[in-house]
Design a protein around this motif. Sequence first.
Motif, PDB file in Angstrom:
ATOM      1  N   THR A  55      12.029   9.329  19.181  1.00  0.00           N
ATOM      2  CA  THR A  55      12.806   9.118  20.404  1.00  0.00           C
ATOM      3  C   THR A  55      13.333   7.691  20.418  1.00  0.00           C
ATOM      4  O   THR A  55      12.604   6.749  20.110  1.00  0.00           O
ATOM      5  CB  THR A  55      11.931   9.345  21.652  1.00  0.00           C
ATOM      6  OG1 THR A  55      11.369  10.653  21.606  1.00  0.00           O
ATOM      7  CG2 THR A  55      12.734   9.176  22.931  1.00  0.00           C
ATOM      8  N   ASP A 106      19.551  14.634  19.034  1.00  0.00           N
ATOM      9  CA  ASP A 106      19.972  15.429  20.185  1.00  0.00           C
ATOM     10  C   ASP A 106      19.826  14.591  21.440  1.00  0.00           C
ATOM     11  O   ASP A 106      18.911  13.760  21.535  1.00  0.00           O
ATOM     12  CB  ASP A 106      19.112  16.692  20.331  1.00  0.00           C
ATOM     13  CG  ASP A 106      19.294  17.640  19.166  1.00  0.00           C
ATOM     14  OD1 ASP A 106      20.446  17.900  18.784  1.00  0.00           O
ATOM     15  OD2 ASP A 106      18.270  18.121  18.640  1.00  0.00           O
ATOM     16  N   ILE A 107      20.684  14.826  22.407  1.00  0.00           N
ATOM     17  CA  ILE A 107      20.584  14.134  23.691  1.00  0.00           C
ATOM     18  C   ILE A 107      19.483  14.793  24.509  1.00  0.00           C
ATOM     19  O   ILE A 107      19.537  15.979  24.792  1.00  0.00           O
ATOM     20  CB  ILE A 107      21.912  14.179  24.466  1.00  0.00           C
ATOM     21  CG1 ILE A 107      23.019  13.498  23.672  1.00  0.00           C
ATOM     22  CG2 ILE A 107      21.756  13.541  25.847  1.00  0.00           C
ATOM     23  CD1 ILE A 107      24.419  13.704  24.244  1.00  0.00           C
ATOM     24  N   ASN A 108      18.484  14.003  24.878  1.00  0.00           N
ATOM     25  CA  ASN A 108      17.427  14.475  25.759  1.00  0.00           C
ATOM     26  C   ASN A 108      17.853  14.285  27.206  1.00  0.00           C
ATOM     27  O   ASN A 108      17.652  15.155  28.040  1.00  0.00           O
ATOM     28  CB  ASN A 108      16.125  13.720  25.470  1.00  0.00           C
ATOM     29  CG  ASN A 108      15.017  14.064  26.416  1.00  0.00           C
ATOM     30  OD1 ASN A 108      15.073  13.707  27.592  1.00  0.00           O
ATOM     31  ND2 ASN A 108      14.010  14.754  25.921  1.00  0.00           N
ATOM     32  N   TRP A 109      18.439  13.117  27.479  1.00  0.00           N
ATOM     33  CA  TRP A 109      18.915  12.822  28.837  1.00  0.00           C
ATOM     34  C   TRP A 109      19.955  11.714  28.780  1.00  0.00           C
ATOM     35  O   TRP A 109      19.835  10.760  28.008  1.00  0.00           O
ATOM     36  CB  TRP A 109      17.762  12.372  29.740  1.00  0.00           C
ATOM     37  CG  TRP A 109      18.173  12.258  31.175  1.00  0.00           C
ATOM     38  CD1 TRP A 109      18.158  13.250  32.105  1.00  0.00           C
ATOM     39  CD2 TRP A 109      18.696  11.106  31.842  1.00  0.00           C
ATOM     40  NE1 TRP A 109      18.630  12.780  33.310  1.00  0.00           N
ATOM     41  CE2 TRP A 109      18.970  11.458  33.163  1.00  0.00           C
ATOM     42  CE3 TRP A 109      18.972   9.804  31.436  1.00  0.00           C
ATOM     43  CZ2 TRP A 109      19.488  10.573  34.096  1.00  0.00           C
ATOM     44  CZ3 TRP A 109      19.497   8.915  32.363  1.00  0.00           C
ATOM     45  CH2 TRP A 109      19.744   9.304  33.685  1.00  0.00           C
ATOM     46  N   ILE A 156      18.655   8.904  26.398  1.00  0.00           N
ATOM     47  CA  ILE A 156      17.466   9.140  25.586  1.00  0.00           C
ATOM     48  C   ILE A 156      17.840  10.185  24.543  1.00  0.00           C
ATOM     49  O   ILE A 156      18.316  11.269  24.881  1.00  0.00           O
ATOM     50  CB  ILE A 156      16.286   9.657  26.437  1.00  0.00           C
ATOM     51  CG1 ILE A 156      15.952   8.666  27.551  1.00  0.00           C
ATOM     52  CG2 ILE A 156      15.073   9.926  25.550  1.00  0.00           C
ATOM     53  CD1 ILE A 156      14.955   9.200  28.571  1.00  0.00           C
ATOM     54  N   LEU A 157      17.619   9.853  23.272  1.00  0.00           N
ATOM     55  CA  LEU A 157      17.921  10.764  22.175  1.00  0.00           C
ATOM     56  C   LEU A 157      16.652  11.062  21.400  1.00  0.00           C
ATOM     57  O   LEU A 157      15.763  10.209  21.311  1.00  0.00           O
ATOM     58  CB  LEU A 157      18.962  10.154  21.234  1.00  0.00           C
ATOM     59  CG  LEU A 157      20.423  10.349  21.638  1.00  0.00           C
ATOM     60  CD1 LEU A 157      20.737   9.713  22.962  1.00  0.00           C
ATOM     61  CD2 LEU A 157      21.342   9.840  20.571  1.00  0.00           C
ATOM     62  N   GLU A 158      16.588  12.274  20.836  1.00  0.00           N
ATOM     63  CA  GLU A 158      15.415  12.683  20.077  1.00  0.00           C
ATOM     64  C   GLU A 158      15.819  13.426  18.819  1.00  0.00           C
ATOM     65  O   GLU A 158      16.858  14.083  18.775  1.00  0.00           O
ATOM     66  CB  GLU A 158      14.529  13.610  20.918  1.00  0.00           C
ATOM     67  CG  GLU A 158      13.903  12.938  22.100  1.00  0.00           C
ATOM     68  CD  GLU A 158      13.024  13.888  22.918  1.00  0.00           C
ATOM     69  OE1 GLU A 158      13.201  15.115  22.807  1.00  0.00           O
ATOM     70  OE2 GLU A 158      12.177  13.388  23.662  1.00  0.00           O
ATOM     71  N   LYS A 159      14.953  13.305  17.807  1.00  0.00           N
ATOM     72  CA  LYS A 159      15.103  14.096  16.588  1.00  0.00           C
ATOM     73  C   LYS A 159      13.729  14.197  15.929  1.00  0.00           C
ATOM     74  O   LYS A 159      13.126  13.179  15.598  1.00  0.00           O
ATOM     75  CB  LYS A 159      16.099  13.469  15.628  1.00  0.00           C
ATOM     76  CG  LYS A 159      16.249  14.262  14.323  1.00  0.00           C
ATOM     77  CD  LYS A 159      17.342  13.698  13.451  1.00  0.00           C
ATOM     78  CE  LYS A 159      17.446  14.404  12.128  1.00  0.00           C
ATOM     79  NZ  LYS A 159      17.631  15.831  12.197  1.00  0.00           N
ATOM     80  N   THR A 204      24.157  11.134  17.357  1.00  0.00           N
ATOM     81  CA  THR A 204      24.209  12.594  17.351  1.00  0.00           C
ATOM     82  C   THR A 204      25.059  13.116  16.194  1.00  0.00           C
ATOM     83  O   THR A 204      24.623  14.010  15.472  1.00  0.00           O
ATOM     84  CB  THR A 204      24.745  13.145  18.687  1.00  0.00           C
ATOM     85  OG1 THR A 204      26.039  12.604  18.962  1.00  0.00           O
ATOM     86  CG2 THR A 204      23.789  12.839  19.827  1.00  0.00           C
TER      87      THR A 204
END
Length: 134
Positions: free
Chosen positions: A47, A27-30, A40-43, A21
């Motif tokens: 993922t 970004d933190i998804n969960w 779970i992170l996404e950008k 991050t």
Amino acid sequence: MNSIAPQFIVKNVLESVQFYTKKLGFDINWMHKKDPKFAILEKDGATIMFRQLKKEGFVRPNREPFIESGWHTSAAEAWDAYIWVDQIDLLYQRFKDQDVSIIKPIQDTEYGNRDFEIEDPDGYILCFGKSVDN
């Protein structure tokens, strides 16, 4: 199929989440709130999942079997994930400014991409690339 999300076994989920991050802009998804052993992170459509096991010693980036098998003598191209991006040069400079461990500088490749490789705190290698044709 629409997407894929690799799951990396990490030493410490909180440390991995902080790196991804703060340094890489994910970004933190969960993430489990009480006992963060999974996240779970996404950008931008990419993922990545992180799992911290109860026992230590199971983190095994791809470079280890690559080197052990004699495929490569270094970490070069022993990617754990290849992430397609649009603004490759801008991203490269942003990571340099964040002091991310870049293990292969940005370059045009023989396979038609412009890419570079970074190493995360657990030794996983992420290659970020863009097709030279695009």
